[in-house]
Design a protein around this motif. Structure first.
Motif, short mmCIF file in Angstrom:
data_model
loop_
_atom_site.label_atom_id
_atom_site.label_comp_id
_atom_site.label_asym_id
_atom_site.label_seq_id
_atom_site.Cartn_x
_atom_site.Cartn_y
_atom_site.Cartn_z
N TYR A 35 -22.45 -26.52 11.66
CA TYR A 35 -23.11 -25.62 12.58
C TYR A 35 -24.14 -24.79 11.83
O TYR A 35 -23.94 -24.43 10.66
N PHE A 45 -24.52 -26.41 17.13
CA PHE A 45 -23.91 -27.63 16.60
C PHE A 45 -24.97 -28.55 16.02
O PHE A 45 -25.99 -28.84 16.65
N GLU A 48 -21.21 -34.06 13.77
CA GLU A 48 -19.79 -34.17 13.49
C GLU A 48 -19.51 -35.55 12.94
O GLU A 48 -20.05 -36.56 13.41
N ASN A 56 -21.18 -37.43 16.76
CA ASN A 56 -21.93 -36.61 17.70
C ASN A 56 -23.04 -35.91 16.95
O ASN A 56 -22.91 -35.61 15.75
N LEU A 97 -10.05 -35.72 15.80
CA LEU A 97 -11.34 -35.66 16.48
C LEU A 97 -11.15 -35.58 17.98
O LEU A 97 -10.38 -36.34 18.56
N GLY A 98 -11.89 -34.65 18.57
CA GLY A 98 -12.01 -34.65 20.02
C GLY A 98 -10.77 -34.30 20.82
O GLY A 98 -10.69 -34.64 21.99
N GLN A 99 -9.82 -33.60 20.23
CA GLN A 99 -8.62 -33.23 20.97
C GLN A 99 -8.50 -31.74 21.19
O GLN A 99 -7.46 -31.24 21.60
N TYR B 32 -11.94 -27.20 27.46
CA TYR B 32 -11.30 -26.50 26.34
C TYR B 32 -12.18 -25.32 25.96
O TYR B 32 -13.39 -25.49 25.74
N ASP B 49 -7.21 -19.71 22.44
CA ASP B 49 -7.92 -20.75 23.18
C ASP B 49 -7.17 -21.04 24.47
O ASP B 49 -5.99 -20.68 24.62
N ARG B 51 -6.93 -24.12 27.79
CA ARG B 51 -7.36 -25.40 28.35
C ARG B 51 -7.44 -25.27 29.86
O ARG B 51 -6.83 -24.37 30.45
N VAL B 95 -12.87 -31.93 25.83
CA VAL B 95 -11.89 -32.65 25.03
C VAL B 95 -11.59 -33.99 25.68
O VAL B 95 -11.36 -34.08 26.89
N GLY B 96 -11.61 -35.04 24.85
CA GLY B 96 -11.30 -36.35 25.37
C GLY B 96 -12.51 -37.07 25.91
O GLY B 96 -12.43 -38.23 26.25
N GLY B 101 -15.52 -33.40 19.33
CA GLY B 101 -15.16 -32.04 18.96
C GLY B 101 -16.27 -31.04 19.07
O GLY B 101 -16.11 -29.89 18.69
N LYS B 102 -17.38 -31.44 19.62
CA LYS B 102 -18.53 -30.53 19.66
C LYS B 102 -18.21 -29.30 20.49
O LYS B 102 -17.78 -29.40 21.64
N LEU B 103 -18.43 -28.13 19.90
CA LEU B 103 -18.30 -26.87 20.60
C LEU B 103 -19.68 -26.31 20.89
O LEU B 103 -20.55 -26.30 20.03
#
Lengths: 114, 115
Positions: A35, A45, A48, A56, A97-99, B32, B49, B51, B95-96, B101-103
């Protein structure tokens, strides 16, 4: 266990030069994201990586690039530096990743472009 | 893409008062919503955090509420203390989904708690 380690912590470059920043994630973390933090734009961002693959990418020009090695360490490179690239570059690692879940940030690399 | 708006940009309160920071997001796929605290000169750290399948979550003096219909979520800090002084960032992620994971972060709120 050791946290996320970023090197160098501070650096000064001139316009047109290029820079490489390094990030060592927490042991066992396989996802690394980058970042850019500036006073005006907040945290933005960059990209990743997971398992050596870029998963990404944010809205930054092609001068910004990165890679991840087999030990999960990551580097990012900025070529042809511009004054506007002056910022704090933060690396963050996560277990998967991604969770969702916590991103563990490093202390950042503060880049000044003159 | 996702856009997160955060208000206010600065917030000043007296010790013991409550503080509320609000964020809105644009992407209905976001599910998320973390909040990060960054003390001066230090790294951002996750404080709480939530969800999208939960409307509210509380952890001691900190709580977060989520309104999916209105696409906004808020951070509530009760009984503020001087050590709560920091910059607070909200963020959103899907998420998913393909964003992995990009915020997407809000612009940040500088909270100052006066003794």
């Amino acid at each position: 266990k050791a946290g996320v380690t970023q090197t160098p912590r501070y650096l000064i470059k001139t316009r047109g030069q290029q820079v490489t920043l390094s990030c060592s994630p927490i042991s066992g973390h396989r996802s690394v994201s980058w970042y850019q933090q500036t006073p005006g734009q907040g945290l933005q961002f960059l990209f990743e990586y997971f398992s050596e693959t870029q998963r990404n990418k944010g809205n930054f020009p092609g001068r910004f690039s990165g890679r991840q090695f087999s030990n999960s360490r990551s580097e990012m490179n900025v070529s042809t530096l511009e004054l506007g690239d002056s910022a704090l570059y933060l690396c963050a690692s996560s277990l998967v990743l991604g969770q969702g879940g916590e991103l563990f940030f490093g202390e950042g690399s503060r880049l000044t472009v003159l | 893409g996702e856009n997160v708006e955060q208000h206010p940009s600065t917030l000043s309160v007296q010790e013991g008062d409550s503080a509320v920071i609000k964020c809105t997001y644009s992407d209905s796929a976001s599910n998320y919503f973390p909040w990060y605290k960054q003390e001066l000169g230090k790294r951002p750290q996750l404080i709480i955090d939530i969800r999208s399948n939960v409307g509210e979550k509380k952890d001691q003096r900190i709580a977060v509420t989520l309104n999916k219909t209105a696409k906004h979520f808020s951070l509530h800090i009760t009984e503020t203390q001087p050590e709560d002084s920091a910059v607070y960032f909200c963020a959103a992620s899907s998420v998913g989904g393909t964003s992995y994971g990009k915020l997407t972060f809000g612009q940040g709120t500088i909270l100052t708690v006066h003794p």
